[in-house]
Design a protein around this motif. Structure first.
Motif, short mmCIF file in Angstrom:
data_model
loop_
_atom_site.label_atom_id
_atom_site.label_comp_id
_atom_site.label_asym_id
_atom_site.label_seq_id
_atom_site.Cartn_x
_atom_site.Cartn_y
_atom_site.Cartn_z
N UNK A 21 0.86 -1.19 0.00
CA UNK A 21 0.00 0.00 0.00
C UNK A 21 0.89 1.23 0.00
N UNK A 22 0.62 2.15 -0.93
CA UNK A 22 1.39 3.39 -0.99
C UNK A 22 0.84 4.34 0.08
N UNK A 23 1.72 4.77 0.98
CA UNK A 23 1.30 5.59 2.12
C UNK A 23 1.24 7.07 1.80
N UNK A 24 1.99 7.50 0.78
CA UNK A 24 2.07 8.93 0.47
C UNK A 24 1.96 9.12 -1.04
N UNK A 25 1.14 10.06 -1.46
CA UNK A 25 0.97 10.33 -2.89
C UNK A 25 2.12 11.13 -3.49
N UNK A 26 2.97 11.66 -2.63
CA UNK A 26 4.10 12.45 -3.11
C UNK A 26 5.34 11.57 -3.28
#
Length: 200
Positions: A21-26
């Motif tokens: 799961x990607x925790x940060x969109x940046x």
């Protein structure tokens, strides 16, 4: 989950599957020749990390008088040389089929298609190849080992149950005897009392 089948030195094993799961969109551009991006993520990994003296399982794909060849998890190969097969097993051919049969129990048979449990002697990380052993008593056909273990548990359970029943039978007999004696004594006392009252 996605799967892989190569050895990863970071995890000291083969990543069989992963989910993340990607925790940060940046993301950040990492310095280097190629433009890599770095992102924060959380991952769950299923890792197969074989070690020496570990028991693992695989499917027999070939048998010769000198060896047993096995596939582990569908992608890794293993070989068990004749000198690493305990003397309990004897090589035989039946109707053109090559087998290793136990001298102690004829039902313990290893042939092509048999799922076996073996001991890891060594593991070549570069080619994902095992060198295995069937010297320990707890190695061989998984189906036979599991059935033998169940039979042993059932036998021990039956033996313990028989011992408990024997002990309970002795107690019941003692209680029954004491109960009968007590009943007889009460009956005698009541009879005497009844007789005495009649005399009066």
């Amino acid at each position: 989950m996605k799967s892989t089948s190569w050895f990863n030195e970071t995890f000291e094993g083969i990543v069989l599957a992963y989910d993340f799961n990607i925790l940060d969109n940046y993301s950040k551009v990492l310095p280097g020749i190629f433009p890599y991006l770095g992102v924060k993520l959380k991952a769950n990994l299923l890792v197969f990390s074989p070690k020496q003296d570990m028991l693992i399982e695989g499917k027999v794909v070939k048998i010769t008088p000198e060896s047993i060849h096995v596939i582990v998890l569908g992608f890794s190969s293993a070989i068990i040389a004749f000198e690493d097969i305990r003397k309990e097993f004897k090589y035989e051919t039946r109707k053109g089929e090559e087998l290793f049969v136990s001298r102690l129990n004829k039902r313990h048979v290893i042939k092509v298609g048999t799922m076996i449990r073996f001991l890891v002697k060594s593991f070549d990380e570069a080619v994902l190849h095992f060198s295995g052993s069937l010297m320990p008593d707890n190695t061989g056909s998984i189906r036979w080992l599991d059935r033998s273990s169940e039979d042993s548990v059932q036998t021990d359970s039956a033996k313990r149950r028989k011992e408990r029943v024997g002990e309970m039978g002795m107690s019941d007999s003692m209680v029954g005897t004491e109960g009968a004696s007590s009943l007889n004594n009460n009956h005698v006392r009541k009879s005497k009392k009844h007789k005495i009252s009649q005399d009066h």
